[in-house]
Design an enzyme around this catalytic site. Structure first.
Site, mmCIF file in Angstrom:
data_model
loop_
_atom_site.group_PDB
_atom_site.id
_atom_site.type_symbol
_atom_site.label_atom_id
_atom_site.label_comp_id
_atom_site.label_asym_id
_atom_site.label_seq_id
_atom_site.Cartn_x
_atom_site.Cartn_y
_atom_site.Cartn_z
ATOM 1 C CE1 TYR A 154 -3.556 2.606 0.410
ATOM 2 C CE2 TYR A 154 -2.382 3.314 2.376
ATOM 3 C CZ TYR A 154 -3.357 3.524 1.418
ATOM 4 O OH TYR A 154 -4.119 4.662 1.461
ATOM 5 C CE LYS A 158 -3.458 5.608 -1.673
ATOM 6 N NZ LYS A 158 -4.448 6.342 -2.494
HETATM 7 C C1 8X3 Z 1 -4.535 5.706 4.644
HETATM 8 C C2 8X3 Z 1 -3.877 6.380 5.780
HETATM 9 O O1 8X3 Z 1 -2.531 6.099 7.913
HETATM 10 O O2 8X3 Z 1 -3.711 4.137 7.064
HETATM 11 O O3 8X3 Z 1 -4.039 6.182 3.448
HETATM 12 O O4 8X3 Z 1 -1.740 4.945 5.950
HETATM 13 S S1 8X3 Z 1 -2.926 5.318 6.688
#
Ligand code: 8X3
Length: 256
Positions: A154, A158
């Site tokens: 993830y 990002k």
């Molecule tokens: C989601 C925020 O803090 O779970 O993009 O990475 S976090």
């Protein structure tokens, strides 16, 4: 923003839904995308009645490039003049270590967060360039700033959103178009339930002791960037709850 056309992906819940509500409340016409047609229809009826704006629904899976191309091509001419593209659709599944996770789930995450965002940009931005007007707002994440435990893939997606936002800003530097990367920290939406593969208790435990942001809070920042005067380009915004300091450091009170 009155009368502007705002296209939001992943608009059926969370930050996307918050953006739909905020832009509609300010008089923008909306193109709303998501897979959940019933939820989109509900939102359309509610927001049209409440704010007198026009809403066009484009339900498709953002990972399906052909469906995206056809859906956008099928828009009536007046709807093709998109002023703001909010690339919001995104997800994470699981909190596995990089050497233990499920490659099929990671395909879904990478295809949605990176490849679909890129495809939407590729489809929508040429028209903006032609018209000499447009704003691309990508929903990145604090997760793109530094990797954290259980977030490897993830976080990588990002970080890619940041690179794609920066790269697009460079590629558009000789145009009036603007590119913004909004990076939320802890936001309480269905996103976290999906992260924990449907385990609502685990999702609730994640926010215990801290007041997380809501999709509406992030929508305020998205709107702030979109409504800034034309000569101001909000390039990047990191938004966290009070009591969160980094992707891994937050202060959680014991008894709430
Ligand atoms: C989601 C925020 O803090 O779970 O993009 O990475 S976090």
């Amino acid at each position: 923003m009155k009368g502007k056309i705002v296209f939001i992906t992943g608009a059926s819940s969370g930050i996307g839904e918050g953006c739909a509500r905020k832009f509609a409340s300010q008089g923008s016409d909306l193109i709303l995308n998501a897979r959940n047609v019933a939820k989109l229809e509900e939102l359309k009826v509610e927001l049209e009645a409440k704010y007198g704006v026009r809403i066009c629904l484009l339900p498709f899976d953002v990972r399906d490039r052909n469906a995206a191309t056809m859906a956008l091509a099928s828009l009536p001419e007046e709807w093709k003049r998109i002023d703001v593209l909010v690339n919001n659709a995104g997800l994470v599944i699981g909190v596995d270590k990089e050497f233990e996770g499920n490659l099929d789930e990671w395909d879904i995450v990478i295809d949605t967060n990176i490849k679909a965002l890129l495809a939407m940009t590729r489809i929508v931005v040429p028209g903006m360039v032609e018209r000499g007007h447009g704003h691309i707002i990508n929903i990145g994440s604090i997760a793109g700033d530094a990797a954290y435990p259980g977030g490897s893939v993830y976080c990588a997606t990002k970080a890619a959103v940041k690179a794609l936002s920066d790269g697009l800003r460079i590629d558009l530097v000789d145009t009036p178009l603007r590119v913004t990367n909004i990076k939320p920290g802890m936001v309480e939406t269905n996103f976290t339930v999906v992260r924990y593969r449907g385990d609502k208790d685990a999702a609730d435990a994640f926010y215990k002791g801290i007041r997380p942001l809501t999709g509406d809070d992030i929508a305020e920042t998205v709107y702030y960037a979109a409504s800034a005067p034309e000569h101001i380009q909000i390039a990047e915004v990191l938004v966290m709850p009070t009591y969160q300091a980094t992707g891994t450091i937050s202060y959680k009170k014991k008894d709430c």
